[in-house]
Design an enzyme around this catalytic site. Structure first.
Site, PDB file in Angstrom:
ATOM      1  N   THR A 162       0.837  -1.212   0.000  1.00  0.00           N
ATOM      2  CA  THR A 162       0.000   0.000   0.000  1.00  0.00           C
ATOM      3  C   THR A 162       0.863   1.250   0.000  1.00  0.00           C
ATOM      4  O   THR A 162       0.397   2.315  -0.385  1.00  0.00           O
ATOM      5  CB  THR A 162      -0.895   0.023   1.249  1.00  0.00           C
ATOM      6  OG1 THR A 162      -0.057  -0.244   2.381  1.00  0.00           O
ATOM      7  CG2 THR A 162      -2.001  -1.004   1.174  1.00  0.00           C
ATOM      8  N   SER A 167      14.434 -11.402   4.472  1.00  0.00           N
ATOM      9  CA  SER A 167      13.484 -12.242   5.200  1.00  0.00           C
ATOM     10  C   SER A 167      12.123 -11.591   5.371  1.00  0.00           C
ATOM     11  O   SER A 167      11.268 -12.136   6.035  1.00  0.00           O
ATOM     12  CB  SER A 167      14.062 -12.543   6.577  1.00  0.00           C
ATOM     13  OG  SER A 167      14.145 -11.327   7.302  1.00  0.00           O
ATOM     14  N   SER A 196      12.822  -6.454   6.750  1.00  0.00           N
ATOM     15  CA  SER A 196      13.358  -5.155   6.382  1.00  0.00           C
ATOM     16  C   SER A 196      14.824  -4.943   6.757  1.00  0.00           C
ATOM     17  O   SER A 196      15.207  -3.898   7.286  1.00  0.00           O
ATOM     18  CB  SER A 196      12.481  -4.082   7.021  1.00  0.00           C
ATOM     19  OG  SER A 196      12.891  -2.840   6.655  1.00  0.00           O
ATOM     20  N   SER A 197      15.625  -5.946   6.440  1.00  0.00           N
ATOM     21  CA  SER A 197      17.062  -5.806   6.670  1.00  0.00           C
ATOM     22  C   SER A 197      17.640  -4.677   5.818  1.00  0.00           C
ATOM     23  O   SER A 197      18.563  -3.976   6.254  1.00  0.00           O
ATOM     24  CB  SER A 197      17.762  -7.120   6.331  1.00  0.00           C
ATOM     25  OG  SER A 197      17.398  -7.542   5.023  1.00  0.00           O
ATOM     26  N   GLU A 256      17.811   2.922  -1.836  1.00  0.00           N
ATOM     27  CA  GLU A 256      17.274   1.635  -2.280  1.00  0.00           C
ATOM     28  C   GLU A 256      16.767   1.705  -3.731  1.00  0.00           C
ATOM     29  O   GLU A 256      16.985   0.801  -4.530  1.00  0.00           O
ATOM     30  CB  GLU A 256      16.132   1.229  -1.340  1.00  0.00           C
ATOM     31  CG  GLU A 256      15.624  -0.145  -1.622  1.00  0.00           C
ATOM     32  CD  GLU A 256      15.320  -0.931  -0.364  1.00  0.00           C
ATOM     33  OE1 GLU A 256      15.691  -0.502   0.744  1.00  0.00           O
ATOM     34  OE2 GLU A 256      14.700  -1.978  -0.500  1.00  0.00           O
ATOM     35  N   ASP A 293       9.362   0.745   5.197  1.00  0.00           N
ATOM     36  CA  ASP A 293      10.382   0.164   6.074  1.00  0.00           C
ATOM     37  C   ASP A 293      11.242   1.245   6.725  1.00  0.00           C
ATOM     38  O   ASP A 293      11.605   1.154   7.903  1.00  0.00           O
ATOM     39  CB  ASP A 293      11.283  -0.780   5.269  1.00  0.00           C
ATOM     40  CG  ASP A 293      10.481  -1.810   4.506  1.00  0.00           C
ATOM     41  OD1 ASP A 293       9.310  -2.030   4.861  1.00  0.00           O
ATOM     42  OD2 ASP A 293      11.024  -2.389   3.555  1.00  0.00           O
TER      43      ASP A 293
HETATM   44  C1  GLA Z   1       8.882  -4.200   1.052  1.00  0.00           C
HETATM   45  C2  GLA Z   1       9.143  -2.755   0.643  1.00  0.00           C
HETATM   46  C3  GLA Z   1       8.120  -1.803   1.259  1.00  0.00           C
HETATM   47  C4  GLA Z   1       6.694  -2.272   1.038  1.00  0.00           C
HETATM   48  C5  GLA Z   1       6.559  -3.762   1.375  1.00  0.00           C
HETATM   49  C6  GLA Z   1       5.210  -4.313   0.993  1.00  0.00           C
HETATM   50  O1  GLA Z   1       9.116  -4.366   2.415  1.00  0.00           O
HETATM   51  O2  GLA Z   1      10.440  -2.371   1.037  1.00  0.00           O
HETATM   52  O3  GLA Z   1       8.313  -0.502   0.741  1.00  0.00           O
HETATM   53  O4  GLA Z   1       6.259  -2.003  -0.267  1.00  0.00           O
HETATM   54  O5  GLA Z   1       7.551  -4.548   0.738  1.00  0.00           O
HETATM   55  O6  GLA Z   1       4.228  -3.752   1.792  1.00  0.00           O
END
Ligand code: GLA
Length: 351
Positions: free
Chosen positions: A20, A105, A108-109, A143, A155
């Site tokens: 989203t 994983s 959010s590494s 990123e 993240d």
């Molecule tokens: C990854 C991306 C986020 C987000 C999620 C899905 O974690 O880094 O920006 O889009 O996927 O919600």
């Protein structure tokens, strides 16, 4: 200027609100205890030395000319490049990176690494830390532009705005971040590894060479174009029904997922954890059937969590593998290998 600083940035769990963020929608993540630590030592040189302890690898580049590379080395080079573009005066340093959040994983590494690198580089230079939303934007550009994953801001904001005992409702249209008390009434939230790893810059490659995550993002942009709206936040279910397959289902996921975030905030404030569980299950079904980012290994992991009594379980993060989130009632024993997760503080610098 300090000789040494240490920066820590946590990973995150996203309770609900998946795919989203880049659609100007809603999400409800929290920062976790595990994350990435960067120890910076000033060298007095014009170079940056990066030592990745967990990978047993290193990299050296000129502060003024970070240069484009692929793989893990893109992160520190991107952090230097984007901070410099944003006006920070950086100094040469040795950066030792180590992490307690598993790579690729769904925890959010990548964002934890970007945030910890940026804070360490700013800290060792004695430079002011920008407003945290601006810093989230800088990390996200690392990123997007350097690592090659077209991810949103979920993240980075989660890592920078974490608070103990609180999730945060993020509205990606207004960029408003609202703390939400996470009172679980004896339930526990756990993550369980599906055993499959992903890189958002390379997940789920398709026949066109486009990758799963980036492809989903492109599909959402295309759907918004066809619907003549700025973002899918303005889309309606009636509009979605007019779109061709699979765009109709992608839009349906985004619209219903935003609603589920609102409903989860309400269910938490009413202490209705059963309903939170139902919403997690509905999110999973939508991500599996409409957004199509699940895998057989993820499905087996969801089944294992539900068999252990989870009232809700769902795929988390970018998809195509990674950790699965489960909400278990008091007294239930999580499957072997589960990690309990709870909200912790956001990223910080230790001097
Ligand atoms: C990854 C991306 C986020 C987000 C999620 C899905 O974690 O880094 O920006 O889009 O996927 O919600």
């Amino acid at each position: 200027m300090p000789d040494r600083v240490t920066a820590f940035a946590p990973g995150r769990v996203n309770l609900i609100g998946e795919h989203t963020d880049y659609n100007d929608g809603l999400a409800l993540p929290f920062a976790i205890g595990a994350g990435v630590t960067v120890r910076a030592t000033a060298t007095g040189e014009d170079q940056v030395h990066v030592i990745a302890a967990d990978l047993d690898a290193h990299d050296t580049f000129e502060l003024g000319r970070p240069g484009r590379v692929s793989g893990w080395r893109a992160f520190a080079r991107g952090a230097v490049g984007e901070l410099t573009t944003a006006g920070a005066s950086l100094v040469g340093a040795r950066l030792e990176v180590s992490g307690s959040v598993p790579r690729g994983s769904g925890l959010s590494s990548s964002a934890a690494l970007e945030v910890a690198l940026c804070l360490a580089l700013l800290g060792i230079a004695g430079a002011p830390v920008p407003d945290r939303l601006d810093l989230a934007g800088i990390c996200s550009r690392v990123e997007n532009e350097w690592v090659g994953a077209r991810t949103g801001l979920l993240d980075q904001i989660a890592s920078l705005f974490g608070q103990p005992d609180r999730a945060m409702r993020i509205d990606f249209q207004s960029l408003e971040v609202t703390p939400v008390a996470l009172e679980l009434d004896g339930h526990q939230l756990v993550t369980l590894d599906s055993g499959e790893r992903h890189a958002n810059a390379a997940s789920g490659s398709d026949a066109n060479g486009e990758t799963g995550y980036n492809q989903r993002r492109a599909e959402c942009m295309r759907a918004a174009e066809l619907l003549a709206v700025d973002s899918l936040r303005e889309a309606t279910l009636a509009g979605a029904d007019e779109l061709p397959e699979p765009l109709n289902r992608r839009v349906r996921h985004v619209i219903t997922e935003n609603e589920r975030v609102q409903q989860t905030v309400a269910a938490l404030s009413a202490g209705d954890l059963e309903h939170v569980g139902e919403l997690l299950n509905a999110s999973h079904e939508s991500l599996r059937d409409c957004f199509e980012i699940s895998t057989p290994a993820v499905e087996r992991t969801v089944v294992a969590l539900r068999a252990a009594g989870a009232v809700g379980a769902r795929i988390m993060g970018g998809g195509f593998g990674g950790h699965v989130l489960g909400l278990l009632p008091a007294g239930a024993t999580p499957p072997d290998g589960s990690l309990e997760v709870r909200p912790g503080p956001g990223a910080r610098i230790f001097r």
